[in-house]
Each structure stands twice: as C-alpha cells, then as structure tokens.
Design a protein around this motif. Structure first.
Motif, PDB file in Angstrom:
ATOM      1  N   HIS A  69      11.742  -7.275  -9.808  1.00 46.14           N
ATOM      2  CA  HIS A  69      10.919  -8.243 -10.185  1.00 46.14           C
ATOM      3  C   HIS A  69      10.109  -9.134  -8.560  1.00 46.14           C
ATOM      4  N   HIS A  70      10.986  -9.521  -7.415  1.00 45.90           N
ATOM      5  CA  HIS A  70      10.570  -9.782  -6.918  1.00 45.90           C
ATOM      6  C   HIS A  70       9.768  -9.242  -6.437  1.00 45.90           C
ATOM      7  N   LEU A  71       9.248  -7.753  -6.121  1.00 46.51           N
ATOM      8  CA  LEU A  71       8.230  -6.510  -5.901  1.00 46.51           C
ATOM      9  C   LEU A  71       7.458  -6.740  -6.469  1.00 46.51           C
ATOM     10  N   THR A  72       7.206  -7.009  -7.960  1.00 43.57           N
ATOM     11  CA  THR A  72       6.460  -7.185  -8.495  1.00 43.57           C
ATOM     12  C   THR A  72       5.634  -8.701  -8.832  1.00 43.57           C
ATOM     13  N   CYS A  73       6.158  -9.688  -8.122  1.00 46.58           N
ATOM     14  CA  CYS A  73       5.588 -10.777  -8.184  1.00 46.58           C
ATOM     15  C   CYS A  73       4.963 -10.753  -6.380  1.00 46.58           C
ATOM     16  N   ASN A  74       5.241 -10.462  -5.669  1.00 53.99           N
ATOM     17  CA  ASN A  74       5.115 -10.405  -4.213  1.00 53.99           C
ATOM     18  C   ASN A  74       4.911  -8.980  -3.972  1.00 53.99           C
ATOM     19  N   ALA A  75       3.860  -7.816  -4.358  1.00 54.77           N
ATOM     20  CA  ALA A  75       3.614  -7.032  -3.798  1.00 54.77           C
ATOM     21  C   ALA A  75       3.127  -7.068  -2.398  1.00 54.77           C
ATOM     22  N   GLU A  76       3.464  -6.385  -1.159  1.00 55.90           N
ATOM     23  CA  GLU A  76       2.153  -6.796  -0.063  1.00 55.90           C
ATOM     24  C   GLU A  76       1.321  -5.110  -0.197  1.00 55.90           C
ATOM     25  N   TYR A  77       1.593  -4.405  -0.790  1.00 52.41           N
ATOM     26  CA  TYR A  77       0.478  -3.583  -1.255  1.00 52.41           C
ATOM     27  C   TYR A  77       0.705  -2.156  -2.149  1.00 52.41           C
ATOM     28  N   VAL A  78      -0.005  -1.934  -3.239  1.00 55.85           N
ATOM     29  CA  VAL A  78       0.471  -1.097  -3.698  1.00 55.85           C
ATOM     30  C   VAL A  78      -0.421   0.425  -3.763  1.00 55.85           C
ATOM     31  N   ILE A  79       0.100   1.507  -3.700  1.00 49.54           N
ATOM     32  CA  ILE A  79      -0.719   2.570  -3.248  1.00 49.54           C
ATOM     33  C   ILE A  79      -0.844   4.073  -4.692  1.00 49.54           C
ATOM     34  N   ARG A  80      -1.507   4.760  -4.974  1.00 49.85           N
ATOM     35  CA  ARG A  80      -1.155   5.937  -5.795  1.00 49.85           C
ATOM     36  C   ARG A  80      -1.313   7.407  -4.591  1.00 49.85           C
ATOM     37  N   LEU A  81      -0.301   7.482  -4.488  1.00 50.64           N
ATOM     38  CA  LEU A  81      -0.017   8.415  -3.775  1.00 50.64           C
ATOM     39  C   LEU A  81      -0.788  10.164  -4.008  1.00 50.64           C
ATOM     40  N   ASP A  82      -0.662  10.071  -5.652  1.00 52.74           N
ATOM     41  CA  ASP A  82      -1.377  10.802  -6.734  1.00 52.74           C
ATOM     42  C   ASP A  82      -1.291  10.709  -7.690  1.00 52.74           C
ATOM     43  N   ASP A  83      -1.905  11.329  -8.458  1.00 57.24           N
ATOM     44  CA  ASP A  83      -2.076  11.084 -10.167  1.00 57.24           C
ATOM     45  C   ASP A  83      -0.608  10.977 -10.999  1.00 57.24           C
ATOM     46  N   SER A  84       0.857  10.776  -9.796  1.00 60.79           N
ATOM     47  CA  SER A  84       1.780  10.825 -10.880  1.00 60.79           C
ATOM     48  C   SER A  84       3.298  10.113  -9.794  1.00 60.79           C
ATOM     49  N   LEU A  85       2.513   9.746  -8.787  1.00 62.70           N
ATOM     50  CA  LEU A  85       3.768   8.434  -7.361  1.00 62.70           C
ATOM     51  C   LEU A  85       3.040   7.985  -7.186  1.00 62.70           C
ATOM     52  N   PHE A  86       3.586   6.388  -7.041  1.00 62.46           N
ATOM     53  CA  PHE A  86       3.575   5.560  -6.656  1.00 62.46           C
ATOM     54  C   PHE A  86       3.609   4.717  -5.697  1.00 62.46           C
ATOM     55  N   LEU A  87       3.090   4.294  -4.368  1.00 59.34           N
ATOM     56  CA  LEU A  87       4.319   3.564  -3.105  1.00 59.34           C
ATOM     57  C   LEU A  87       3.792   1.863  -3.292  1.00 59.34           C
ATOM     58  N   ALA A  88       5.038   0.938  -3.376  1.00 59.20           N
ATOM     59  CA  ALA A  88       4.949  -0.922  -3.807  1.00 59.20           C
ATOM     60  C   ALA A  88       5.771  -0.906  -2.416  1.00 59.20           C
ATOM     61  N   LEU A  89       4.810  -1.968  -1.469  1.00 63.03           N
ATOM     62  CA  LEU A  89       6.289  -2.597  -0.829  1.00 63.03           C
ATOM     63  C   LEU A  89       5.926  -4.433  -0.739  1.00 63.03           C
ATOM     64  N   THR A  90       7.494  -4.809  -0.870  1.00 62.54           N
ATOM     65  CA  THR A  90       7.412  -5.930  -1.075  1.00 62.54           C
ATOM     66  C   THR A  90       8.325  -6.365   1.067  1.00 62.54           C
ATOM     67  N   ILE A  91       8.102  -7.429   1.250  1.00 59.89           N
ATOM     68  CA  ILE A  91       9.105  -7.987   1.647  1.00 59.89           C
ATOM     69  C   ILE A  91       9.599  -9.444   1.507  1.00 59.89           C
ATOM     70  N   LEU A  92      11.032  -8.662   2.019  1.00 60.94           N
ATOM     71  CA  LEU A  92      12.218  -9.995   1.676  1.00 60.94           C
ATOM     72  C   LEU A  92      12.417 -11.040   2.567  1.00 60.94           C
TER      73      LEU A  92
END
Length: 124
Positions: A69-92
C-alpha cells in the motif's frame, strides 16, 4: 516470495539470466554501476527487494500488504524491465531505507495496475 538483502542476490532469483543482468544494472545504477558500492548502500540503509510471484498474492501477510500500500501511494519510480517484469521503488524512512518490488505483469494486488500504467522503460 523471494526477499533479497543485496543487489548481488538478484542473480539467485528465479528469472532469466537476461532479466537478472538487467535487474542488477537497474539496482546498481545509483552507485555508478558498482555492485560493491550498491551492496554497501543497501546494508547502511537496510534496503531490500521483494520478488512477488503471481501465485503468492492471495496469501500476503498484513505487514507485506502495508508495504505494498505504501509503495502504490509513494512510488519513487516504476520501471518495465521487459514485457513481463516490473521494478518499483519506495523510500520508507528519512534514513534512505528503500523497498524494491519486482513483480510480474499479471500482478493483481491493489495498486498493481496503477504501477504498471506509470512504468517507464528500462534504461538498459
């Protein structure tokens, strides 16, 4: 679910070798692509990465649900690595503690669709 405490541990995740290399490149980008520097930074800030597998979404702990929930509300960024995987970052915390989430395109947790929609292509 796989939790790693070091960028080098990305090579142990059950993804293709190409995805592993791309993931490590993304995780070390802020450390001038140095795995050693990135590992030290992760240790100092207690950063970790969670790889959420599709079959595990139905059995998430309350703590993990709170992190997502924190991540979805406070994502620093979201990257599409390829068509099947995503990488998201949040600072806690103010100390820089981060929480990365590696998740598939098929993810259905609350907020997954929004994260996928805001994803930018990987720089690698």
């Amino acid at each position: 679910m796989h939790i790693i405490q070091s960028p080098a541990d990305a090579f142990c995740l059950p993804v293709s070798p190409v995805q592993q290399l791309q993931l490590v490149n993304e995780l070390t980008e802020c450390a001038d692509s140095s795995l050693t520097v990135a590992t030290t930074l992760w240790e100092e800030t207690r950063t970790q990465l969670l790889y959420l597998l599709p079959s595990e979404e139905e059995h998430l702990s309350e703590e993990l649900t709170t992190y997502l929930h924190h991540l979805t509300c406070n994502a620093e960024y979201v990257i599409r690595l390829d068509d099947s995987l995503f990488l998201a970052l949040t600072i806690l915390s103010d100390s820089g503690q981060g929480f990365y989430l590696l998740f598939p395109f098929s993810a259905t947790f609350t907020g997954a669709a929004e994260l996928i929609a805001m994803a930018e292509p990987s720089g690698f």
